[in-house]
Design a protein around this motif. Structure first.
Motif, mmCIF file in Angstrom:
data_model
loop_
_atom_site.group_PDB
_atom_site.id
_atom_site.type_symbol
_atom_site.label_atom_id
_atom_site.label_comp_id
_atom_site.label_asym_id
_atom_site.label_seq_id
_atom_site.Cartn_x
_atom_site.Cartn_y
_atom_site.Cartn_z
ATOM 1 N N UNK A 228 -15.149 -15.601 -4.189
ATOM 2 C CA UNK A 228 -13.904 -14.886 -3.903
ATOM 3 C C UNK A 228 -13.231 -14.502 -5.210
ATOM 4 N N UNK A 229 -12.629 -13.319 -5.209
ATOM 5 C CA UNK A 229 -11.820 -12.864 -6.339
ATOM 6 C C UNK A 229 -10.528 -12.294 -5.766
ATOM 7 N N UNK A 230 -9.388 -12.689 -6.331
ATOM 8 C CA UNK A 230 -8.110 -12.290 -5.755
ATOM 9 C C UNK A 230 -7.106 -11.913 -6.832
ATOM 10 N N UNK A 231 -6.177 -11.045 -6.445
ATOM 11 C CA UNK A 231 -5.071 -10.630 -7.310
ATOM 12 C C UNK A 231 -3.800 -10.595 -6.480
ATOM 13 N N UNK A 232 -2.656 -10.753 -7.154
ATOM 14 C CA UNK A 232 -1.371 -10.727 -6.456
ATOM 15 C C UNK A 232 -0.296 -10.251 -7.414
ATOM 16 N N UNK A 233 0.797 -9.728 -6.840
ATOM 17 C CA UNK A 233 1.950 -9.328 -7.639
ATOM 18 C C UNK A 233 3.211 -9.593 -6.829
ATOM 19 N N UNK A 234 4.349 -9.521 -7.499
ATOM 20 C CA UNK A 234 5.621 -9.794 -6.838
ATOM 21 C C UNK A 234 6.610 -8.696 -7.184
ATOM 22 N N UNK A 235 7.635 -8.563 -6.350
ATOM 23 C CA UNK A 235 8.662 -7.558 -6.604
ATOM 24 C C UNK A 235 9.977 -8.182 -7.053
ATOM 25 N N UNK A 236 10.122 -9.502 -6.908
ATOM 26 C CA UNK A 236 11.375 -10.171 -7.255
ATOM 27 C C UNK A 236 11.170 -11.049 -8.481
ATOM 28 N N UNK A 237 11.847 -10.716 -9.575
ATOM 29 C CA UNK A 237 11.700 -11.503 -10.786
ATOM 30 C C UNK A 237 12.288 -12.896 -10.648
ATOM 31 N N UNK A 238 13.228 -13.064 -9.702
ATOM 32 C CA UNK A 238 13.807 -14.399 -9.518
ATOM 33 C C UNK A 238 12.898 -15.298 -8.688
ATOM 34 N N UNK A 239 11.873 -14.706 -8.044
ATOM 35 C CA UNK A 239 10.900 -15.497 -7.292
ATOM 36 C C UNK A 239 9.486 -14.974 -7.580
ATOM 37 N N UNK A 240 9.002 -15.166 -8.811
ATOM 38 C CA UNK A 240 7.669 -14.639 -9.139
ATOM 39 C C UNK A 240 6.546 -15.320 -8.363
ATOM 40 N N UNK A 241 6.821 -16.526 -7.830
ATOM 41 C CA UNK A 241 5.799 -17.231 -7.076
ATOM 42 C C UNK A 241 5.603 -16.641 -5.685
ATOM 43 N N UNK A 242 6.539 -15.821 -5.214
ATOM 44 C CA UNK A 242 6.413 -15.182 -3.902
ATOM 45 C C UNK A 242 5.556 -13.932 -4.054
ATOM 46 N N UNK A 243 4.321 -14.040 -3.599
ATOM 47 C CA UNK A 243 3.347 -12.966 -3.802
ATOM 48 C C UNK A 243 3.486 -11.925 -2.694
ATOM 49 N N UNK A 244 4.347 -10.952 -2.967
ATOM 50 C CA UNK A 244 4.589 -9.924 -1.950
ATOM 51 C C UNK A 244 3.351 -9.076 -1.691
ATOM 52 N N UNK A 245 2.541 -8.886 -2.724
ATOM 53 C CA UNK A 245 1.335 -8.067 -2.615
ATOM 54 C C UNK A 245 0.131 -8.929 -2.972
ATOM 55 N N UNK A 246 -0.897 -8.855 -2.145
ATOM 56 C CA UNK A 246 -2.050 -9.729 -2.336
ATOM 57 C C UNK A 246 -3.317 -9.017 -1.871
ATOM 58 N N UNK A 247 -4.390 -9.157 -2.648
ATOM 59 C CA UNK A 247 -5.690 -8.619 -2.260
ATOM 60 C C UNK A 247 -6.784 -9.574 -2.706
ATOM 61 N N UNK A 248 -7.835 -9.676 -1.916
ATOM 62 C CA UNK A 248 -8.959 -10.546 -2.251
ATOM 63 C C UNK A 248 -10.253 -9.898 -1.788
ATOM 64 N N UNK A 249 -11.315 -10.132 -2.535
ATOM 65 C CA UNK A 249 -12.655 -9.707 -2.156
ATOM 66 C C UNK A 249 -13.513 -10.944 -1.955
ATOM 67 N N UNK A 250 -14.088 -11.063 -0.766
ATOM 68 C CA UNK A 250 -14.934 -12.202 -0.407
ATOM 69 C C UNK A 250 -16.364 -11.695 -0.277
ATOM 70 N N UNK A 251 -17.294 -12.337 -0.969
ATOM 71 C CA UNK A 251 -18.695 -11.920 -0.904
ATOM 72 C C UNK A 251 -19.491 -12.870 -0.025
ATOM 73 N N UNK A 252 -20.466 -12.283 0.690
ATOM 74 C CA UNK A 252 -21.289 -13.030 1.632
ATOM 75 C C UNK A 252 -22.755 -12.984 1.201
ATOM 76 N N UNK A 253 -23.617 -13.839 1.772
ATOM 77 C CA UNK A 253 -24.986 -13.980 1.266
ATOM 78 C C UNK A 253 -25.846 -12.724 1.363
ATOM 79 N N UNK A 254 -25.542 -11.822 2.292
ATOM 80 C CA UNK A 254 -26.386 -10.644 2.469
ATOM 81 C C UNK A 254 -26.006 -9.494 1.547
#
Length: 369
Positions: A228-254
């Motif tokens: 798995x590979x993932x990225x995230x970003x936030x829109x509120x500088x006072x809550x950078x831990x709140x990942x408003x935007x998130x994307x991940x790529x999951x790879x499978x055996x085939x």
């Protein structure tokens, strides 16, 4: 959701001298009796679903705050209402405990309920740690009780139809899946618990966990995810831990892969699942003014390589309707039918994917599973 009293440490005292398999008096002659723990926003939806399900009885409710206690008594006068769920667990007439609480409490409360020999319906995420998931799975097996995790999308007439068609070979072998959610910020929860990391573990465990479960479900025939590979970003500088935007790529055996993408910086509630395979494609879509709307729009299209067809979805879909089906499935399982929905093992896999996605966000690296 209501924030309950501190969870009991270890197993329920009532359970210590109980046999591994419990037999309640005249259990098969009446409805399956539910005890609901948590009467917040989603807990009230669970109560509604239990109350309207044939063969189910909402016998007891545990809540904490004066407001939720009063609301439970007013809405369900026939149910016993408790300020301490541990007192409720001492009742020997309850067969199913439905747990709808802040995530950090899932392990301790489910452990107590299973320890008392009850079937458990546990909201997602199953737990915040894999070791806690393993403990619940072991205890459910030891007590021979059902442990059902609240990944209700599996019961959807829409998302479930996608699964049926994939398994039937409608697109050949799946090679690509995109599950995308566009919505406004989710509810903060009673007292704002959902916006505190100590309560939720991380925000990937809150919403994307549903889509990790769907992707794994759709790719089940080709094997478990490998990285798995993932990225995230936030829109509120006072809550950078709140990942408003998130994307991940999951790879499978085939060689196939799934992309999970969501934003909580949008509006309304719009979700799509697009899958392609070696022989075709599927496109499912759901939209509503909010996630719990009773009047959504939805559709499913199938491309067989030459033609595009609309696939009829004859039953309305949405999480409030899937919840009703989930409760009905628990009732049937308590009466001996094969369980439906997500098992403890499924819940554990979803948690594992979320935890390793967070590791990838933090390190910026691909994480092997």
């Amino acid at each position: 959701m209501d924030d309950p009293p501190e969870a009991a440490e270890g197993r329920c005292l009532v359970a210590r001298n109980m046999p591994t398999v419990l037999s309640w008096p005249n259990m098969n002659l009446g409805p399956v009796r539910f005890g609901l723990i948590g009467f917040g926003a989603w807990g009230t939806q669970h109560a509604r679903a239990i109350a309207k399900t044939d063969g189910a009885e909402l016998a007891a409710i545990a809540a904490r705050s004066p407001e939720t206690l009063a609301a439970a008594r007013a809405a369900y006068p026939a149910a016993a209402v408790y300020a301490d769920y541990r007192e409720m667990l001492q009742r020997q007439d309850l067969e199913v405990i439905d747990i709808v609480l802040p995530s950090r409490l899932h392990h301790e409360v489910a452990l107590a309920a299973l320890g008392c020999g009850r079937h458990v319906l546990l909201e997602k995420p199953m737990c915040l740690e894999l070791a806690h998931c393993d403990e619940l799975i072991r205890l459910a097996q030891e007590k021979r009780q059902h442990l059902v995790i609240g990944h209700e999308f599996r019961l959807s007439s829409l998302w479930g139809r996608v699964k049926e068609m994939v398994d039937a070979g409608a697109i050949g072998e799946p090679r690509y899946c995109l599950i995308e959610l566009w919505r406004r910020p989710y509810r903060q929860g009673a007292g704002g618990w959902r916006y505190r990391l100590e309560e939720v573990g991380n925000w990937i465990l809150e919403e994307p966990i549903h889509f990790f479960d769907l992707a794994r479900w759709y790719f089940a025939k080709v094997g478990e995810a490998v990285s798995i590979y993932a990225s995230a970003s936030h829109k509120r500088d006072d809550h950078p831990e709140l990942q408003d935007n998130f994307s991940a790529t999951i790879r499978f055996p085939n060689g196939g892969y799934a992309v999970i993408s969501q934003t909580l910086a949008g509006y309304e509630q719009h979700q799509v699942a697009k899958l392609t395979g070696t022989r075709g494609a599927l496109w499912a879509s759901w939209s509503g003014a909010m996630d719990r709307t009773l009047h959504p729009t939805f559709s499913l299209k199938h491309f067989d390589g030459e033609n595009i067809q609309d696939v009829p979805i004859t039953r309305i879909t949405g999480e409030v309707y899937e919840l009703e089906d989930e409760i009905a499935g628990v009732v049937a399982a308590a009466r001996g039918a094969p369980p439906r929905g997500a098992t403890g093992r499924d819940g554990r896999w979803a948690v594992a994917l979320c935890l390793q996605a967070q590791e990838s966000v933090t390190t910026g690296k691909v994480v092997a599973l």
